[in-house]
Design a protein around this motif. Structure first.
Motif, mmCIF file in Angstrom:
data_model
loop_
_atom_site.group_PDB
_atom_site.id
_atom_site.type_symbol
_atom_site.label_atom_id
_atom_site.label_comp_id
_atom_site.label_asym_id
_atom_site.label_seq_id
_atom_site.Cartn_x
_atom_site.Cartn_y
_atom_site.Cartn_z
ATOM 1 N N ILE A 15 0.726 -1.288 0.096
ATOM 2 C CA ILE A 15 0.136 0.115 -0.008
ATOM 3 C C ILE A 15 0.791 1.310 -0.150
ATOM 4 C CG2 ILE A 15 -1.929 -1.212 1.162
ATOM 5 C CD1 ILE A 15 -1.299 0.152 3.811
ATOM 6 N N LYS A 16 2.279 1.148 0.254
ATOM 7 C CA LYS A 16 3.117 2.281 0.458
ATOM 8 C C LYS A 16 4.446 1.736 -0.126
ATOM 9 C CE LYS A 16 3.917 2.067 5.149
ATOM 10 N NZ LYS A 16 3.690 2.671 6.479
ATOM 11 N N LYS A 17 5.402 2.679 -0.788
ATOM 12 C CA LYS A 17 6.667 2.298 -0.936
ATOM 13 C C LYS A 17 7.477 3.495 -0.385
ATOM 14 C CE LYS A 17 9.716 0.934 -4.871
ATOM 15 N NZ LYS A 17 10.452 -0.045 -3.938
ATOM 16 N N LYS A 18 8.717 3.245 0.095
ATOM 17 C CA LYS A 18 9.672 4.105 0.461
ATOM 18 C C LYS A 18 10.799 3.971 -0.637
ATOM 19 C CE LYS A 18 12.603 5.337 4.492
ATOM 20 N NZ LYS A 18 12.912 5.367 5.593
ATOM 21 N N PHE A 19 11.255 5.140 -1.187
ATOM 22 C CA PHE A 19 12.331 5.101 -1.980
ATOM 23 C C PHE A 19 13.547 5.609 -1.343
ATOM 24 C CE2 PHE A 19 9.018 5.204 -4.984
ATOM 25 C CZ PHE A 19 9.520 4.420 -6.016
ATOM 26 N N GLN A 20 14.754 5.147 -1.818
ATOM 27 C CA GLN A 20 16.154 5.701 -1.107
ATOM 28 C C GLN A 20 16.195 7.175 -1.402
ATOM 29 O OE1 GLN A 20 18.240 3.720 0.410
ATOM 30 N NE2 GLN A 20 16.776 2.068 0.342
ATOM 31 N N PRO A 21 17.047 7.774 -0.456
ATOM 32 C CA PRO A 21 17.250 9.376 -0.586
ATOM 33 C C PRO A 21 17.762 9.420 -1.825
ATOM 34 C CG PRO A 21 18.192 8.342 1.672
ATOM 35 C CD PRO A 21 17.684 7.382 0.815
ATOM 36 N N ALA A 37 0.968 8.342 -12.841
ATOM 37 C CA ALA A 37 0.248 6.713 -12.415
ATOM 38 C C ALA A 37 -1.001 6.871 -11.754
ATOM 39 C CB ALA A 37 1.329 6.115 -11.996
ATOM 40 N N GLY A 38 -1.279 7.759 -11.135
ATOM 41 C CA GLY A 38 -2.496 8.059 -10.317
ATOM 42 C C GLY A 38 -2.248 7.886 -8.924
ATOM 43 N N LEU A 39 -1.121 7.914 -8.420
ATOM 44 C CA LEU A 39 -0.896 7.774 -7.145
ATOM 45 C C LEU A 39 -0.522 9.041 -6.247
ATOM 46 C CD1 LEU A 39 1.798 4.746 -7.772
ATOM 47 C CD2 LEU A 39 -0.536 4.458 -7.260
ATOM 48 N N THR A 40 -0.267 8.964 -4.815
ATOM 49 C CA THR A 40 0.112 9.896 -4.111
ATOM 50 C C THR A 40 1.536 9.872 -3.564
ATOM 51 O OG1 THR A 40 -2.392 9.920 -3.432
ATOM 52 C CG2 THR A 40 -0.667 11.174 -1.928
ATOM 53 N N SER A 41 2.337 11.033 -3.705
ATOM 54 C CA SER A 41 3.602 10.908 -3.186
ATOM 55 C C SER A 41 3.764 12.096 -2.159
ATOM 56 C CB SER A 41 4.565 10.897 -4.289
ATOM 57 O OG SER A 41 4.543 12.232 -5.045
ATOM 58 N N PHE A 42 4.861 11.905 -1.236
ATOM 59 C CA PHE A 42 5.340 13.057 -0.489
ATOM 60 C C PHE A 42 6.684 12.620 -0.105
ATOM 61 C CE2 PHE A 42 0.905 11.977 0.718
ATOM 62 C CZ PHE A 42 0.256 13.314 0.818
ATOM 63 N N SER A 43 7.402 13.681 -0.160
ATOM 64 C CA SER A 43 8.720 13.796 0.351
ATOM 65 C C SER A 43 9.128 14.222 1.827
ATOM 66 C CB SER A 43 9.687 15.013 -0.477
ATOM 67 O OG SER A 43 9.842 14.617 -1.705
ATOM 68 N N VAL A 53 11.339 9.912 -0.903
ATOM 69 C CA VAL A 53 9.981 9.979 -1.393
ATOM 70 C C VAL A 53 9.401 8.759 -1.016
ATOM 71 C CG1 VAL A 53 8.315 9.958 -3.381
ATOM 72 C CG2 VAL A 53 10.755 11.337 -3.612
ATOM 73 N N MET A 54 8.080 8.928 -0.808
ATOM 74 C CA MET A 54 7.242 7.682 -0.175
ATOM 75 C C MET A 54 5.851 7.854 -1.089
ATOM 76 S SD MET A 54 6.913 7.043 3.883
ATOM 77 C CE MET A 54 6.208 5.656 3.773
ATOM 78 N N ILE A 55 5.595 6.661 -1.728
ATOM 79 C CA ILE A 55 4.323 6.712 -2.567
ATOM 80 C C ILE A 55 3.326 5.600 -2.012
ATOM 81 C CG2 ILE A 55 5.682 7.236 -4.770
ATOM 82 C CD1 ILE A 55 5.624 4.433 -5.414
ATOM 83 N N PHE A 56 2.107 6.210 -2.193
ATOM 84 C CA PHE A 56 0.712 5.764 -1.538
ATOM 85 C C PHE A 56 0.085 5.296 -2.711
ATOM 86 C CE2 PHE A 56 2.963 8.251 1.550
ATOM 87 C CZ PHE A 56 2.941 7.380 2.733
ATOM 88 N N LYS A 57 -0.818 4.198 -2.660
ATOM 89 C CA LYS A 57 -1.903 4.117 -3.565
ATOM 90 C C LYS A 57 -3.178 5.062 -2.956
ATOM 91 C CE LYS A 57 -0.787 -0.547 -4.843
ATOM 92 N NZ LYS A 57 -0.892 -2.054 -4.645
ATOM 93 N N LYS A 58 -3.688 5.649 -4.010
ATOM 94 C CA LYS A 58 -4.856 6.592 -3.913
ATOM 95 C C LYS A 58 -5.887 6.074 -2.504
ATOM 96 C CE LYS A 58 -4.563 10.186 -6.713
ATOM 97 N NZ LYS A 58 -4.426 11.427 -6.460
ATOM 98 N N GLU A 59 -6.018 4.942 -2.699
ATOM 99 C CA GLU A 59 -7.282 4.295 -1.686
ATOM 100 C C GLU A 59 -6.731 4.078 -0.226
ATOM 101 O OE1 GLU A 59 -5.859 0.661 -4.256
ATOM 102 O OE2 GLU A 59 -6.255 2.857 -4.885
ATOM 103 N N PHE A 60 -5.285 4.061 -0.212
ATOM 104 C CA PHE A 60 -4.536 4.008 1.020
ATOM 105 C C PHE A 60 -3.845 5.343 1.557
ATOM 106 C CE2 PHE A 60 -4.905 -0.466 -0.563
ATOM 107 C CZ PHE A 60 -5.749 -0.948 0.476
ATOM 108 N N ALA A 61 -4.392 6.451 0.933
ATOM 109 C CA ALA A 61 -3.539 7.536 1.210
ATOM 110 C C ALA A 61 -3.449 7.553 2.745
ATOM 111 C CB ALA A 61 -4.371 8.947 0.822
ATOM 112 N N PRO A 62 -2.438 8.450 3.013
ATOM 113 C CA PRO A 62 -1.941 8.410 4.654
ATOM 114 C C PRO A 62 -3.105 9.613 5.405
ATOM 115 C CG PRO A 62 -0.367 9.673 3.291
ATOM 116 C CD PRO A 62 -1.227 8.896 2.444
#
Length: 160
Positions: A15-21, A37-43, A53-62
């Motif tokens: 439901i979420k993915k954390k990328f490397q710095p 891609a229709g997802l949500t992302s935050f730095s 950056v962490m990305i989240f699926k829209k239905e599981f927005a933080p």
């Protein structure tokens, strides 16, 4: 980046993915790819070198609480968040109940007059009040002007 985002979308267990710095340009590109891609992302992170950056699926927005925990550099724990929310609600209910009860009336356990009578005496306050005299430098004790006359009336009465 597109492949990683595509793999994330295909994996129904994530439901979420954390990328490397990464640097600012790479983060900007990743945010664009995620948006398309229709997802949500935050730095998150403090320094440019440490931001990720962490990305989240829209239905599981933080939630706001989850984002705040990531901003503080903490891992999100839904159980701790639920406990914190319950404690906050309990404190709010207790505060509301206290407000409904009205102000607390405080009554001293002793009378200050009795407590300090050895210093001021029993009748000292009454004696001091009887001895009080008006201070003439502040205009107390002058002859009073007739009702409604004011300063002009006083001046006329003196013959000006």
């Amino acid at each position: 980046m597109e492949k990683e985002v595509s793999d994330f979308i295909q994996d129904s267990g994530q439901i979420k993915k954390k990328f490397q710095p990464m640097n600012k340009i790479e983060r900007s590109i990743l945010h664009d790819v995620v948006e398309v891609a229709g997802l949500t992302s935050f730095s998150f992170g403090d320094d440019d070198e440490c931001r990720y950056v962490m990305i989240f699926k829209k239905e599981f927005a933080p939630s706001d609480e989850e984002l705040d925990s990531y901003r503080r550099g903490e891992e999100w724990d839904p159980q701790k968040a639920e406990e914190k929310r319950k404690l906050k609600e309990l404190a709010q209910r207790q505060e509301e109940e206290a407000a409904q009860q009205g102000p607390v009336v405080v009554s001293p356990t002793s009378d200050y007059k009795d407590k300090y009578s050895h210093l001021i005496g029993k009748g000292a306050a009454k004696d001091a009040a009887h001895m009080l005299q008006a201070n003439k430098t502040y205009g107390c004790g002058e002859a009073t002007v007739g009702a409604g006359e004011g300063r002009r009336g006083k001046a006329k009465a003196q013959g000006s």
